[in-house]
Structures are given as structure tokens and as C-alpha cells.
Design a protein around this motif. Structure first.
Motif, short mmCIF file in Angstrom:
data_model
loop_
_atom_site.label_atom_id
_atom_site.label_comp_id
_atom_site.label_asym_id
_atom_site.label_seq_id
_atom_site.Cartn_x
_atom_site.Cartn_y
_atom_site.Cartn_z
N LEU A 29 0.83 -1.21 0.00
CA LEU A 29 0.00 0.00 0.00
C LEU A 29 0.87 1.26 0.00
CD1 LEU A 29 -2.79 -1.01 2.54
CD2 LEU A 29 -3.12 -0.45 0.13
N SER A 30 1.91 1.24 0.80
CA SER A 30 2.80 2.40 0.86
C SER A 30 3.51 2.63 -0.46
CB SER A 30 3.82 2.22 1.99
OG SER A 30 3.16 2.13 3.23
N MET A 31 3.93 1.57 -1.10
CA MET A 31 4.59 1.70 -2.40
C MET A 31 3.60 2.21 -3.44
SD MET A 31 7.18 1.55 -4.44
CE MET A 31 8.52 0.60 -3.75
N GLY A 32 2.40 1.68 -3.44
CA GLY A 32 1.40 2.08 -4.43
C GLY A 32 1.12 3.56 -4.41
N VAL A 85 10.41 1.26 -0.34
CA VAL A 85 9.61 1.37 0.87
C VAL A 85 10.04 0.24 1.78
CG1 VAL A 85 7.31 1.24 1.89
CG2 VAL A 85 7.64 2.43 -0.29
N GLY A 86 10.54 0.59 2.95
CA GLY A 86 10.92 -0.41 3.94
C GLY A 86 9.93 -0.39 5.10
N PHE A 87 9.43 -1.55 5.45
CA PHE A 87 8.56 -1.69 6.63
C PHE A 87 9.44 -2.25 7.72
CE2 PHE A 87 4.88 -4.19 8.66
CZ PHE A 87 4.51 -3.13 9.46
N ASN A 88 9.64 -1.47 8.78
CA ASN A 88 10.62 -1.85 9.79
C ASN A 88 9.96 -2.29 11.09
OD1 ASN A 88 10.23 0.60 11.45
ND2 ASN A 88 11.09 1.62 9.65
N ASP A 89 10.80 -2.83 11.98
CA ASP A 89 10.30 -3.34 13.25
C ASP A 89 9.79 -2.23 14.16
OD1 ASP A 89 12.88 -2.36 13.68
OD2 ASP A 89 13.40 -3.92 15.11
N VAL A 90 10.30 -1.02 14.01
CA VAL A 90 9.80 0.11 14.81
C VAL A 90 8.33 0.34 14.45
CG1 VAL A 90 10.09 2.55 15.37
CG2 VAL A 90 12.11 1.13 14.92
N ALA A 91 8.02 0.34 13.17
CA ALA A 91 6.63 0.53 12.72
C ALA A 91 5.76 -0.64 13.15
CB ALA A 91 6.59 0.69 11.20
N ARG A 92 6.28 -1.83 13.03
CA ARG A 92 5.49 -3.03 13.35
C ARG A 92 5.09 -3.07 14.82
NH1 ARG A 92 6.10 -8.84 13.93
NH2 ARG A 92 8.30 -8.58 14.36
N ARG A 93 5.94 -2.55 15.69
CA ARG A 93 5.64 -2.55 17.13
C ARG A 93 4.71 -1.40 17.54
NH1 ARG A 93 11.37 -3.32 17.60
NH2 ARG A 93 11.50 -1.11 18.10
N ALA A 109 19.75 4.51 12.82
CA ALA A 109 19.55 3.68 11.63
C ALA A 109 20.08 2.26 11.80
CB ALA A 109 20.19 4.35 10.41
N GLU A 110 21.21 2.12 12.47
CA GLU A 110 21.80 0.79 12.62
C GLU A 110 20.99 -0.12 13.55
OE1 GLU A 110 23.94 3.59 15.48
OE2 GLU A 110 23.40 3.66 13.35
N ASP A 111 20.03 0.44 14.28
CA ASP A 111 19.18 -0.35 15.16
C ASP A 111 17.82 -0.66 14.54
OD1 ASP A 111 21.19 -0.31 17.05
OD2 ASP A 111 20.32 1.34 18.20
N ILE A 112 17.62 -0.28 13.30
CA ILE A 112 16.35 -0.53 12.63
C ILE A 112 16.47 -1.80 11.80
CG2 ILE A 112 14.70 0.34 10.94
CD1 ILE A 112 15.55 3.18 11.81
N ASP A 113 15.62 -2.76 12.11
CA ASP A 113 15.56 -4.00 11.34
C ASP A 113 14.31 -3.97 10.47
OD1 ASP A 113 17.88 -5.22 12.39
OD2 ASP A 113 16.77 -5.74 14.20
N TYR A 114 14.42 -4.53 9.28
CA TYR A 114 13.31 -4.51 8.33
C TYR A 114 12.61 -5.85 8.31
CZ TYR A 114 15.07 -0.04 6.95
OH TYR A 114 15.46 1.27 6.98
N VAL A 115 11.29 -5.80 8.14
CA VAL A 115 10.50 -7.03 8.00
C VAL A 115 10.00 -7.19 6.57
CG1 VAL A 115 9.87 -7.13 10.44
CG2 VAL A 115 8.39 -5.91 8.85
N ALA A 116 10.02 -6.10 5.80
CA ALA A 116 9.66 -6.16 4.39
C ALA A 116 10.23 -4.94 3.67
CB ALA A 116 8.14 -6.19 4.21
N VAL A 117 10.57 -5.13 2.41
CA VAL A 117 11.08 -4.05 1.57
C VAL A 117 10.45 -4.20 0.19
CG1 VAL A 117 13.12 -3.03 0.48
CG2 VAL A 117 13.28 -3.94 2.81
N ALA A 118 9.92 -3.11 -0.34
CA ALA A 118 9.41 -3.09 -1.71
C ALA A 118 10.34 -2.22 -2.53
CB ALA A 118 7.99 -2.52 -1.76
N ILE A 119 10.65 -2.68 -3.74
CA ILE A 119 11.56 -1.95 -4.62
C ILE A 119 10.90 -1.84 -6.00
CG2 ILE A 119 13.85 -1.88 -5.67
CD1 ILE A 119 14.78 -3.79 -3.40
N PHE A 120 10.90 -0.62 -6.55
CA PHE A 120 10.34 -0.37 -7.87
C PHE A 120 11.33 0.48 -8.66
CE2 PHE A 120 8.25 2.56 -10.79
CZ PHE A 120 7.55 1.68 -11.59
#
Length: 137
Positions: A29-32, A85-93, A109-120
Motif C-alpha cells: 500500500l505504501s509503495m502504491g 519502501v521499507g517496513f521496519n520493526d519500529v513501525a510493526r511494534r 539507523a543501525e538499530d532498525i531491522d526490516y520485516v519487508a522491503v518493496a523496490i520499484f
């Protein structure tokens, strides 16, 4: 029709099905919202029923380890022609968007882990980053 651009979604391979689905939907949705021509024209079926326009790009959903997601996010963001668009653990929590923004502002930034990434972007650039990744199972 051969598209010059490509859209892929990469999800953390360790997530269960419900979490992976949520991460894929939020990221998609964010990428769209960032893509030109992200939705095709509405269509009509033979009975005259109208069907909402869909994203015209095929969207392979791939899997990668969390550490690889960070690498992909960083590498894609370094390429000017790509939208990421990166969906990270900060957002997920976070339970609401204001909390997410506040927590993100306090997280290096080094403490942000990603759970999904969309690339276009250009097919060749997206393929160069993602061609060896398996489909999400």
C-alpha cells in the motif's frame, strides 16, 4: 506487454504467514501511493459489472533473511532511479502512526531491522538486487 520497470516485495523469511501477509500489505500500500500510474483503468465484465483498476505490475513476493533485508533496503536507496519502501520493526511494534514517528526519531539507523522491503524501478536495477532471492513460501 513487456514492462521496462519492475516491482518486487521482499519479506522476512522467518515471519509466520499472518505477519508476512500484514508486512506485504502495509508495504505494498505504501509503495502504491508513490508510484505513477499505480492503478490501471477500471474494467467491465461481460455482464456490465465494473471492477476496480488494479496495479498493472506483476508483484513477485520474495523471501530473505532480516540481515539481507537491511542490505537490500540500503543498496536500493543508494540508487537514485529506484523507489524503496521499507517496513521496519519500529513501525510493526507501534500501535499508531504518531508513536511510530516518535519512536523512529529516537532510533539510530543501525538499530532498525526490516520485516519487508518493496523496490520499484528499472527492471535491470531491480533484478541486479533481487535475482537470487527465492519466492516466499
Amino acid at each position: 506487454m513487456s514492462l521496462r520497470t519492475k516491482l518486487v516485495l521482499i519479506v522476512d523469511e522467518r515471519m509466520d504467514r499472518a505477519q508476512a501477509t500484514n508486512a506485504a500489505v502495509v508495504t505494498g500500500l505504501s509503495m502504491g501511493g508513490r508510484l505513477p500510474e499505480s492503478v490501471g483503468d477500471d474494467g467491465k465484465d461481460a455482464s456490465g459489472g465494473v471492477h476496480a483498476g488494479l496495479n498493472p505490475h506483476p508483484v513477485p513476493v520474495l523471501a530473505a533473511a532480516s540481515s539481507r533485508l537491511r542490505e537490500l533496503n540500503d543498496a536500493a536507496r543508494a540508487r537514485e532511479a529506484l523507489t524503496v519502501v521499507g517496513f521496519n520493526d519500529v513501525a510493526r511494534r507501534s500501535r499508531d502512526y504518531d508513536t511510530y514517528l516518535a519512536d523512529l526519531a529516537r532510533t539510530p539507523a543501525e538499530d532498525i531491522d526490516y520485516v519487508a522491503v518493496a523496490i520499484f524501478g528499472p527492471r535491470s536495477q531491480v533484478n541486479a538486487l533481487t535475482k537470487r532471492l527465492p519466492l516466499l513460501k
